[in-house]
Motif scaffolding. Structure first.
Motif, mmCIF file in Angstrom:
data_model
loop_
_atom_site.group_PDB
_atom_site.id
_atom_site.type_symbol
_atom_site.label_atom_id
_atom_site.label_comp_id
_atom_site.label_asym_id
_atom_site.label_seq_id
_atom_site.Cartn_x
_atom_site.Cartn_y
_atom_site.Cartn_z
ATOM 1 N N LEU A 5 0.841 -1.185 0.000
ATOM 2 C CA LEU A 5 0.000 0.000 0.000
ATOM 3 C C LEU A 5 0.874 1.232 0.000
ATOM 4 O O LEU A 5 2.038 1.186 0.389
ATOM 5 N N ASN A 6 0.316 2.325 -0.507
ATOM 6 C CA ASN A 6 1.041 3.572 -0.577
ATOM 7 C C ASN A 6 0.069 4.741 -0.629
ATOM 8 O O ASN A 6 -1.075 4.568 -1.033
ATOM 9 N N PRO A 7 0.519 5.929 -0.224
ATOM 10 C CA PRO A 7 -0.321 7.122 -0.373
ATOM 11 C C PRO A 7 -0.496 7.471 -1.850
ATOM 12 O O PRO A 7 0.420 7.291 -2.647
ATOM 13 N N TYR A 8 -1.672 7.952 -2.190
ATOM 14 C CA TYR A 8 -1.986 8.392 -3.545
ATOM 15 C C TYR A 8 -2.508 9.819 -3.419
ATOM 16 O O TYR A 8 -3.561 10.031 -2.837
ATOM 17 N N LEU A 9 -1.756 10.791 -3.905
ATOM 18 C CA LEU A 9 -2.098 12.203 -3.757
ATOM 19 C C LEU A 9 -2.817 12.709 -4.990
ATOM 20 O O LEU A 9 -2.399 12.435 -6.122
ATOM 21 N N ASN A 10 -3.901 13.451 -4.767
ATOM 22 C CA ASN A 10 -4.715 13.993 -5.862
ATOM 23 C C ASN A 10 -4.657 15.511 -5.858
ATOM 24 O O ASN A 10 -4.732 16.140 -4.802
ATOM 25 N N PHE A 11 -4.553 16.070 -7.062
ATOM 26 C CA PHE A 11 -4.468 17.513 -7.226
ATOM 27 C C PHE A 11 -5.450 17.961 -8.302
ATOM 28 O O PHE A 11 -5.995 17.149 -9.041
ATOM 29 N N ASP A 12 -5.650 19.267 -8.394
ATOM 30 C CA ASP A 12 -6.619 19.819 -9.335
ATOM 31 C C ASP A 12 -5.909 20.554 -10.465
ATOM 32 O O ASP A 12 -5.992 21.772 -10.580
ATOM 33 N N GLY A 13 -5.143 19.799 -11.272
ATOM 34 C CA GLY A 13 -4.497 20.387 -12.437
ATOM 35 C C GLY A 13 -3.031 20.733 -12.245
ATOM 36 O O GLY A 13 -2.385 21.161 -13.196
ATOM 37 N N ASN A 14 -2.485 20.570 -11.035
ATOM 38 C CA ASN A 14 -1.078 20.919 -10.822
ATOM 39 C C ASN A 14 -0.243 19.727 -10.332
ATOM 40 O O ASN A 14 0.749 19.893 -9.637
ATOM 41 N N THR A 15 -0.642 18.531 -10.732
ATOM 42 C CA THR A 15 0.101 17.331 -10.324
ATOM 43 C C THR A 15 1.531 17.351 -10.836
ATOM 44 O O THR A 15 2.463 17.027 -10.095
ATOM 45 N N ARG A 16 1.732 17.731 -12.086
ATOM 46 C CA ARG A 16 3.090 17.734 -12.648
ATOM 47 C C ARG A 16 4.013 18.606 -11.790
ATOM 48 O O ARG A 16 5.122 18.208 -11.434
ATOM 49 N N GLU A 17 3.539 19.777 -11.422
ATOM 50 C CA GLU A 17 4.315 20.679 -10.561
ATOM 51 C C GLU A 17 4.595 20.028 -9.203
ATOM 52 O O GLU A 17 5.721 20.083 -8.688
ATOM 53 N N ALA A 18 3.585 19.382 -8.619
ATOM 54 C CA ALA A 18 3.741 18.738 -7.312
ATOM 55 C C ALA A 18 4.741 17.588 -7.377
ATOM 56 O O ALA A 18 5.600 17.452 -6.507
ATOM 57 N N VAL A 19 4.639 16.757 -8.416
ATOM 58 C CA VAL A 19 5.550 15.615 -8.552
ATOM 59 C C VAL A 19 6.997 16.098 -8.654
ATOM 60 O O VAL A 19 7.889 15.563 -7.990
ATOM 61 N N LEU A 20 7.234 17.104 -9.476
ATOM 62 C CA LEU A 20 8.597 17.618 -9.642
ATOM 63 C C LEU A 20 9.113 18.238 -8.339
ATOM 64 O O LEU A 20 10.288 18.099 -7.996
ATOM 65 N N PHE A 21 8.220 18.898 -7.602
ATOM 66 C CA PHE A 21 8.594 19.459 -6.304
ATOM 67 C C PHE A 21 8.995 18.352 -5.336
ATOM 68 O O PHE A 21 10.049 18.414 -4.701
ATOM 69 N N TYR A 22 8.143 17.315 -5.214
ATOM 70 C CA TYR A 22 8.437 16.223 -4.280
ATOM 71 C C TYR A 22 9.649 15.407 -4.729
ATOM 72 O O TYR A 22 10.403 14.912 -3.895
ATOM 73 N N GLU A 23 9.842 15.277 -6.041
ATOM 74 C CA GLU A 23 11.017 14.559 -6.529
ATOM 75 C C GLU A 23 12.293 15.232 -6.025
ATOM 76 O O GLU A 23 13.216 14.569 -5.537
ATOM 77 N N LYS A 24 12.333 16.552 -6.101
ATOM 78 C CA LYS A 24 13.505 17.294 -5.653
ATOM 79 C C LYS A 24 13.589 17.324 -4.122
ATOM 80 O O LYS A 24 14.635 17.024 -3.549
#
Length: 144
Positions: A5-24
């Protein structure tokens, strides 16, 4: 029985920005990113304007764990606080059906268990406590 199991985060159109932020920020590694537009077109369900570039699914490896991400589909309600779901990955379809049925008791099915492009059996529900679960059996990939 094997279940991941793992967390699954949902966003409203800014997932790409969030993923790149969390990656860094978390020193992670982006393993995959698929937009709604990357999926095969279905004439019965044409993509609405603005959906093509939204992220349908992204996977970020962080240490030994994984975070999954998705944008909401245009027009779907999005309320901060409802941005995290729990993704369960049973290894067998029978396990998935049993878990889904147990969590469904007193809850509400968002998407019934069914075959999808990425899974032989996938479904989503909100349990009686308001927690959203995604149940996903991993697709078997042929060995070379």
């Amino acid at each position: 029985m094997t279940i991941r199991l793992n967390p699954y985060l949902n966003f409203d159109g800014n997932t790409r920005e969030a993923v790149l932020f969390y990656e860094k920020a978390l020193r992670g590694q982006l393993l995959s990113l698929t937009t709604f537009g990357d999926m095969p077109a279905d004439p019965n369900y044409p993509l609405p304007e603005g959906a093509k570039d939204r992220v349908m699914h992204a996977l970020l490896k962080v240490g030994e764990g994984e975070l999954m991400f998705s944008d909401t589909f245009p027009g779907m309600p999005h309320q901060p606080g409802d941005t995290v779901t729990i993704a369960l990955h049973p290894s067998e379809e029978s396990e998935a059906r049993g878990i889904f049925a147990a969590l469904e008791d007193g809850g509400h099915v968002v998407m019934p268990l069914q075959k999808t492009e990425w899974s032989p059996l996938y479904g989503m529900l909100k349990d009686k406590f308001g927690v959203i679960f995604q149940v996903n059996v991993a697709a078997e990939h042929p060995k070379p």
